[in-house]
Design a protein around this motif. Sequence first.
Motif, PDB file in Angstrom:
ATOM      1  N   LYS A 108       5.567   8.756   5.729  1.00  0.00           N
ATOM      2  CA  LYS A 108       6.847   8.615   5.037  1.00  0.00           C
ATOM      3  C   LYS A 108       7.993   8.875   6.007  1.00  0.00           C
ATOM      4  CE  LYS A 108       9.406  10.210   0.967  1.00  0.00           C
ATOM      5  NZ  LYS A 108       9.405  11.129  -0.221  1.00  0.00           N
ATOM      6  N   SER A 163       7.994   5.847   8.537  1.00  0.00           N
ATOM      7  CA  SER A 163       7.940   4.530   7.862  1.00  0.00           C
ATOM      8  C   SER A 163       6.799   3.662   8.392  1.00  0.00           C
ATOM      9  CB  SER A 163       9.285   3.789   8.031  1.00  0.00           C
ATOM     10  OG  SER A 163      10.337   4.536   7.468  1.00  0.00           O
ATOM     11  N   ASN A 164       5.694   4.322   8.721  1.00  0.00           N
ATOM     12  CA  ASN A 164       4.478   3.649   9.203  1.00  0.00           C
ATOM     13  C   ASN A 164       4.691   2.870  10.496  1.00  0.00           C
ATOM     14  OD1 ASN A 164       2.218   4.207   7.282  1.00  0.00           O
ATOM     15  ND2 ASN A 164       3.726   3.430   5.818  1.00  0.00           N
ATOM     16  N   LYS A 190       1.073   0.488   7.754  1.00  0.00           N
ATOM     17  CA  LYS A 190       0.738   1.047   6.433  1.00  0.00           C
ATOM     18  C   LYS A 190      -0.655   0.621   6.008  1.00  0.00           C
ATOM     19  CE  LYS A 190       2.023   0.733   1.552  1.00  0.00           C
ATOM     20  NZ  LYS A 190       2.977   0.129   0.573  1.00  0.00           N
ATOM     21  N   LEU A 216      -3.894   3.194   5.585  1.00  0.00           N
ATOM     22  CA  LEU A 216      -4.512   3.402   4.270  1.00  0.00           C
ATOM     23  C   LEU A 216      -5.965   2.930   4.237  1.00  0.00           C
ATOM     24  CD1 LEU A 216      -1.557   2.434   1.894  1.00  0.00           C
ATOM     25  CD2 LEU A 216      -2.457   4.725   2.359  1.00  0.00           C
ATOM     26  N   TYR A 233       2.715   6.451  -2.228  1.00  0.00           N
ATOM     27  CA  TYR A 233       2.402   5.037  -2.509  1.00  0.00           C
ATOM     28  C   TYR A 233       1.783   4.951  -3.908  1.00  0.00           C
ATOM     29  CZ  TYR A 233       2.810   5.232   2.557  1.00  0.00           C
ATOM     30  OH  TYR A 233       3.262   5.472   3.836  1.00  0.00           O
ATOM     31  N   ASP A 290       1.408   2.807  -6.104  1.00  0.00           N
ATOM     32  CA  ASP A 290       0.682   1.604  -6.528  1.00  0.00           C
ATOM     33  C   ASP A 290      -0.602   1.379  -5.736  1.00  0.00           C
ATOM     34  OD1 ASP A 290       2.641   1.055  -8.391  1.00  0.00           O
ATOM     35  OD2 ASP A 290       3.778  -0.257  -7.051  1.00  0.00           O
ATOM     36  N   ASN A 291      -1.052   2.382  -4.989  1.00  0.00           N
ATOM     37  CA  ASN A 291      -2.259   2.216  -4.173  1.00  0.00           C
ATOM     38  C   ASN A 291      -3.505   2.274  -5.065  1.00  0.00           C
ATOM     39  OD1 ASN A 291      -4.474   3.838  -2.207  1.00  0.00           O
ATOM     40  ND2 ASN A 291      -3.426   2.088  -1.296  1.00  0.00           N
TER      41      ASN A 291
END
Length: 296
Positions: free
Chosen positions: A156, A159-160, A174, A178, A211, A213-214
Amino acid sequence: MKIIFTILFLALCNLSMSQNFQQEFGEAFRANDTLEQLKILNSWEKSSPKNPELFTSFYNYYFRLAKKEVVSLTKQQPDGESFALRDSLNQTAGYMGSKIYYDANNLRNAFLKIDKGITLHPNRLDMRFGKIYALGTVENWEEFTNEIINTVNYSKTNSNKWLWTNNEEKQDGKGFMLSSIQSYQLQLYNTEDDALLSNMQRIASSILAIYPDNIESMSNLSITYFLTKQYDKGIEILLKAEKTNPKDYIVLANIAHGYNLIGNKAKAIEYYEKTILHGNDDTKAFAREKIQLLKK
Protein backbone atom coordinates in the motif's frame (compact mmCIF):
# COMPACT_ATOMS: atom_id res chain seq x y z
CA MET A 1 31.28 20.30 -17.08
CA LYS A 2 34.51 18.63 -15.96
CA ILE A 3 33.09 18.08 -12.47
CA ILE A 4 29.92 16.49 -13.85
CA PHE A 5 31.97 14.20 -16.10
CA THR A 6 34.13 13.15 -13.14
CA ILE A 7 31.07 12.32 -11.01
CA LEU A 8 29.54 10.35 -13.87
CA PHE A 9 32.81 8.48 -14.43
CA LEU A 10 33.04 7.54 -10.74
CA ALA A 11 29.43 6.35 -10.77
CA LEU A 12 30.12 4.14 -13.78
CA CYS A 13 33.25 2.75 -12.11
CA ASN A 14 31.26 1.87 -8.96
CA LEU A 15 28.57 0.15 -11.07
CA SER A 16 31.21 -1.83 -12.96
CA MET A 17 32.94 -2.92 -9.73
CA SER A 18 29.60 -3.99 -8.25
CA GLN A 19 28.80 -6.07 -11.30
CA ASN A 20 32.22 -7.71 -11.11
CA PHE A 21 31.73 -8.60 -7.45
CA GLN A 22 28.30 -10.02 -8.25
CA GLN A 23 29.66 -12.14 -11.09
CA GLU A 24 32.63 -13.35 -9.05
CA PHE A 25 30.41 -14.28 -6.14
CA GLY A 26 28.03 -16.15 -8.46
CA GLU A 27 30.92 -18.22 -9.82
CA ALA A 28 32.21 -19.01 -6.32
CA PHE A 29 28.69 -19.84 -5.14
CA ARG A 30 28.11 -22.28 -7.98
CA ALA A 31 31.47 -23.87 -7.22
CA ASN A 32 30.45 -24.08 -3.53
CA ASP A 33 33.75 -22.40 -2.58
CA THR A 34 32.76 -20.86 0.74
CA LEU A 35 36.18 -19.35 1.48
CA GLU A 36 36.24 -17.52 -1.85
CA GLN A 37 32.61 -16.42 -1.37
CA LEU A 38 33.38 -14.80 1.98
CA LYS A 39 36.53 -13.16 0.60
CA ILE A 40 34.52 -11.60 -2.25
CA LEU A 41 31.70 -10.52 0.06
CA ASN A 42 34.05 -8.78 2.47
CA SER A 43 35.77 -6.91 -0.37
CA TRP A 44 32.41 -6.03 -1.88
CA GLU A 45 31.14 -4.71 1.43
CA LYS A 46 34.15 -2.40 1.78
CA SER A 47 33.66 -1.13 -1.76
CA SER A 48 29.87 -0.77 -1.86
CA PRO A 49 28.31 -1.35 1.58
CA LYS A 50 24.74 -0.44 0.57
CA ASN A 51 24.56 -2.33 -2.72
CA PRO A 52 21.31 -4.37 -2.76
CA GLU A 53 22.91 -7.37 -4.49
CA LEU A 54 25.49 -7.49 -1.69
CA PHE A 55 22.73 -8.25 0.84
CA THR A 56 21.09 -10.95 -1.26
CA SER A 57 24.51 -12.53 -1.83
CA PHE A 58 25.37 -12.44 1.89
CA TYR A 59 21.94 -13.93 2.57
CA ASN A 60 22.49 -16.79 0.09
CA TYR A 61 25.95 -17.42 1.52
CA TYR A 62 24.75 -17.74 5.13
CA PHE A 63 21.55 -19.63 4.30
CA ARG A 64 23.41 -22.29 2.33
CA LEU A 65 26.05 -22.43 5.07
CA ALA A 66 23.31 -22.97 7.64
CA LYS A 67 22.01 -26.09 5.91
CA LYS A 68 23.45 -29.24 7.46
CA GLU A 69 22.86 -32.91 6.82
CA VAL A 70 23.44 -35.69 9.33
CA VAL A 71 23.27 -39.42 8.68
CA SER A 72 21.82 -41.50 11.48
CA LEU A 73 20.83 -45.08 12.31
CA THR A 74 17.31 -45.56 13.63
CA LYS A 75 15.02 -48.44 14.46
CA GLN A 76 12.01 -46.65 12.99
CA GLN A 77 11.94 -45.64 9.32
CA PRO A 78 12.67 -41.90 9.20
CA ASP A 79 10.90 -39.36 7.01
CA GLY A 80 12.40 -38.85 3.57
CA GLU A 81 14.84 -41.15 1.86
CA SER A 82 16.31 -44.01 3.89
CA PHE A 83 18.09 -47.32 3.46
CA ALA A 84 16.91 -50.49 5.22
CA LEU A 85 19.59 -52.51 7.03
CA ARG A 86 18.99 -56.27 7.17
CA ASP A 87 20.34 -58.92 9.51
CA SER A 88 21.57 -62.40 8.67
CA LEU A 89 17.96 -63.64 8.46
CA ASN A 90 17.14 -60.90 5.96
CA GLN A 91 14.96 -59.14 8.53
CA THR A 92 14.94 -55.36 8.79
CA ALA A 93 17.27 -54.47 11.65
CA GLY A 94 17.12 -50.71 11.27
CA TYR A 95 17.33 -47.81 8.89
CA MET A 96 20.04 -45.48 7.72
CA GLY A 97 18.75 -42.09 6.71
CA SER A 98 19.76 -38.48 6.46
CA LYS A 99 18.20 -35.54 8.23
CA ILE A 100 18.43 -31.89 7.28
CA TYR A 101 18.73 -29.22 9.94
CA TYR A 102 19.76 -25.57 9.95
CA ASP A 103 22.55 -24.15 12.07
CA ALA A 104 21.05 -21.41 14.23
CA ASN A 105 24.04 -19.05 14.11
CA ASN A 106 24.35 -18.99 10.30
CA LEU A 107 20.58 -18.79 9.94
CA ARG A 108 20.53 -15.76 12.24
CA ASN A 109 23.29 -14.12 10.19
CA ALA A 110 21.32 -14.75 6.98
CA PHE A 111 18.25 -13.02 8.42
CA LEU A 112 20.31 -10.12 9.80
CA LYS A 113 21.72 -9.45 6.34
CA ILE A 114 18.42 -9.70 4.47
CA ASP A 115 16.65 -7.59 7.11
CA LYS A 116 19.24 -4.85 6.64
CA GLY A 117 18.79 -5.16 2.89
CA ILE A 118 15.01 -4.81 3.20
CA THR A 119 15.42 -1.77 5.45
CA LEU A 120 17.69 -0.04 2.93
CA HIS A 121 15.79 -1.26 -0.14
CA PRO A 122 12.17 -1.80 0.93
CA ASN A 123 10.89 -2.11 -2.66
CA ARG A 124 13.02 -5.19 -3.35
CA LEU A 125 10.39 -7.91 -3.40
CA ASP A 126 12.97 -10.64 -4.05
CA MET A 127 14.51 -9.90 -0.64
CA ARG A 128 11.16 -10.19 1.10
CA PHE A 129 10.21 -13.37 -0.73
CA GLY A 130 13.67 -14.83 -0.15
CA LYS A 131 13.23 -14.36 3.58
CA ILE A 132 9.70 -15.83 3.48
CA TYR A 133 11.02 -18.86 1.59
CA ALA A 134 13.65 -19.51 4.26
CA LEU A 135 11.16 -19.09 7.11
CA GLY A 136 8.89 -21.64 5.44
CA THR A 137 11.80 -24.01 4.89
CA VAL A 138 12.69 -24.00 8.59
CA GLU A 139 8.96 -24.07 9.46
CA ASN A 140 9.02 -20.86 11.46
CA TRP A 141 5.38 -20.28 10.61
CA GLU A 142 4.82 -17.32 12.92
CA GLU A 143 7.58 -15.21 11.37
CA PHE A 144 6.62 -16.59 7.95
CA THR A 145 3.13 -15.18 8.46
CA ASN A 146 4.36 -11.88 9.89
CA GLU A 147 6.71 -11.30 6.95
CA ILE A 148 3.92 -11.95 4.44
CA ILE A 149 1.68 -9.47 6.25
CA ASN A 150 4.53 -6.91 6.34
CA THR A 151 4.88 -7.28 2.57
CA VAL A 152 1.14 -6.87 2.00
CA ASN A 153 1.05 -3.76 4.19
CA TYR A 154 4.05 -2.22 2.44
CA SER A 155 2.40 -2.78 -0.96
CA LYS A 156 0.00 0.00 0.00
CA THR A 157 2.93 2.30 0.77
CA ASN A 158 4.78 1.72 -2.50
CA SER A 159 1.66 1.18 -4.66
CA ASN A 160 3.12 -2.16 -5.76
CA LYS A 161 6.12 -0.55 -7.48
CA TRP A 162 8.21 -3.62 -6.73
CA LEU A 163 11.77 -4.24 -7.82
CA TRP A 164 13.57 -7.55 -8.36
CA THR A 165 17.20 -8.63 -8.83
CA ASN A 166 19.46 -5.80 -10.07
CA ASN A 167 16.61 -3.39 -9.31
CA GLU A 168 14.64 -4.61 -12.29
CA GLU A 169 11.09 -3.25 -12.14
CA LYS A 170 8.53 -6.01 -11.69
CA GLN A 171 5.70 -5.81 -14.21
CA ASP A 172 2.19 -6.16 -12.73
CA GLY A 173 3.62 -5.88 -9.24
CA LYS A 174 0.25 -6.27 -7.56
CA GLY A 175 -0.69 -9.42 -9.47
CA PHE A 176 2.71 -10.98 -8.99
CA MET A 177 2.78 -10.27 -5.27
CA LEU A 178 -0.73 -11.60 -4.65
CA SER A 179 -0.25 -14.75 -6.75
CA SER A 180 2.99 -15.50 -4.90
CA ILE A 181 1.31 -15.03 -1.54
CA GLN A 182 -1.43 -17.41 -2.69
CA SER A 183 1.26 -20.09 -3.08
CA TYR A 184 2.41 -19.35 0.48
CA GLN A 185 -1.18 -19.78 1.68
CA LEU A 186 -1.22 -23.16 -0.06
CA GLN A 187 2.02 -24.04 1.72
CA LEU A 188 0.36 -23.37 5.08
CA TYR A 189 -2.72 -25.36 4.08
CA ASN A 190 -0.66 -28.34 2.94
CA THR A 191 0.90 -28.71 6.39
CA GLU A 192 -2.52 -30.08 7.44
CA ASP A 193 -1.89 -28.43 10.80
CA ASP A 194 -5.17 -26.99 12.07
CA ALA A 195 -3.24 -24.67 14.38
CA LEU A 196 -2.05 -22.80 11.28
CA LEU A 197 -5.56 -22.01 10.06
CA SER A 198 -5.40 -18.84 12.14
CA ASN A 199 -2.24 -17.86 10.25
CA MET A 200 -4.13 -18.28 6.98
CA GLN A 201 -6.93 -16.13 8.36
CA ARG A 202 -4.51 -13.37 9.38
CA ILE A 203 -2.91 -13.30 5.93
CA ALA A 204 -6.23 -13.32 4.10
CA SER A 205 -7.64 -10.61 6.35
CA SER A 206 -4.57 -8.40 5.83
CA ILE A 207 -4.98 -8.70 2.05
CA LEU A 208 -8.71 -8.00 2.14
CA ALA A 209 -8.11 -4.92 4.29
CA ILE A 210 -6.22 -3.39 1.35
CA TYR A 211 -7.65 -5.33 -1.60
CA PRO A 212 -11.28 -6.02 -0.59
CA ASP A 213 -12.15 -7.60 -3.95
CA ASN A 214 -9.41 -10.26 -3.85
CA ILE A 215 -11.41 -13.43 -4.48
CA GLU A 216 -8.54 -15.82 -3.64
CA SER A 217 -8.31 -14.36 -0.14
CA MET A 218 -12.09 -14.57 0.33
CA SER A 219 -11.91 -18.23 -0.69
CA ASN A 220 -8.99 -18.88 1.66
CA LEU A 221 -10.87 -17.28 4.51
CA SER A 222 -13.97 -19.35 3.76
CA ILE A 223 -11.92 -22.58 3.79
CA THR A 224 -10.60 -21.82 7.27
CA TYR A 225 -14.17 -21.18 8.47
CA PHE A 226 -15.45 -24.43 6.97
CA LEU A 227 -12.58 -26.41 8.53
CA THR A 228 -13.35 -24.90 11.95
CA LYS A 229 -17.07 -25.62 11.46
CA GLN A 230 -18.00 -21.92 11.23
CA TYR A 231 -20.13 -22.69 8.19
CA ASP A 232 -22.27 -19.56 8.21
CA LYS A 233 -19.18 -17.32 8.24
CA GLY A 234 -17.70 -19.30 5.38
CA ILE A 235 -20.85 -18.94 3.27
CA GLU A 236 -21.12 -15.24 4.10
CA ILE A 237 -17.63 -14.41 2.79
CA LEU A 238 -18.20 -16.52 -0.33
CA LEU A 239 -21.42 -14.68 -1.11
CA LYS A 240 -19.35 -11.47 -1.10
CA ALA A 241 -16.94 -13.14 -3.52
CA GLU A 242 -19.89 -14.05 -5.76
CA LYS A 243 -20.89 -10.39 -5.95
CA THR A 244 -17.36 -9.56 -7.08
CA ASN A 245 -17.43 -12.22 -9.80
CA PRO A 246 -20.76 -14.03 -10.30
CA LYS A 247 -19.18 -16.38 -12.85
CA ASP A 248 -16.33 -17.69 -10.69
CA TYR A 249 -17.24 -21.38 -10.67
CA ILE A 250 -14.81 -22.23 -7.87
CA VAL A 251 -16.58 -19.76 -5.62
CA LEU A 252 -19.98 -21.07 -6.75
CA ALA A 253 -18.98 -24.68 -6.06
CA ASN A 254 -17.69 -23.71 -2.62
CA ILE A 255 -20.92 -21.91 -1.81
CA ALA A 256 -22.82 -25.05 -2.80
CA HIS A 257 -20.51 -27.09 -0.56
CA GLY A 258 -21.14 -24.69 2.32
CA TYR A 259 -24.89 -24.98 1.99
CA ASN A 260 -24.52 -28.75 1.80
CA LEU A 261 -22.57 -28.71 5.05
CA ILE A 262 -25.40 -26.95 6.89
CA GLY A 263 -28.03 -29.23 5.33
CA ASN A 264 -29.65 -26.67 3.04
CA LYS A 265 -30.14 -28.96 0.04
CA ALA A 266 -32.20 -26.52 -2.00
CA LYS A 267 -29.54 -23.79 -1.90
CA ALA A 268 -26.79 -26.35 -2.47
CA ILE A 269 -28.53 -27.59 -5.63
CA GLU A 270 -29.10 -23.99 -6.76
CA TYR A 271 -25.39 -23.22 -6.55
CA TYR A 272 -24.29 -26.51 -8.08
CA GLU A 273 -26.53 -25.60 -11.02
CA LYS A 274 -24.78 -22.22 -11.25
CA THR A 275 -21.49 -24.11 -11.19
CA ILE A 276 -22.62 -26.19 -14.16
CA LEU A 277 -23.54 -23.01 -16.01
CA HIS A 278 -20.10 -21.40 -15.61
CA GLY A 279 -17.69 -24.25 -14.84
CA ASN A 280 -15.24 -26.26 -16.93
CA ASP A 281 -15.94 -29.84 -17.97
CA ASP A 282 -14.52 -31.43 -14.80
CA THR A 283 -16.35 -29.05 -12.50
CA LYS A 284 -19.61 -29.54 -14.41
CA ALA A 285 -19.33 -33.32 -14.04
CA PHE A 286 -18.58 -32.93 -10.32
CA ALA A 287 -21.57 -30.60 -9.82
CA ARG A 288 -23.96 -32.93 -11.67
CA GLU A 289 -22.84 -35.85 -9.50
CA LYS A 290 -23.43 -33.77 -6.36
CA ILE A 291 -26.90 -32.77 -7.52
CA GLN A 292 -27.82 -36.41 -8.12
CA LEU A 293 -26.70 -37.33 -4.61
CA LEU A 294 -28.62 -34.43 -3.07
CA LYS A 295 -31.83 -35.41 -4.89
CA LYS A 296 -31.80 -38.98 -3.63
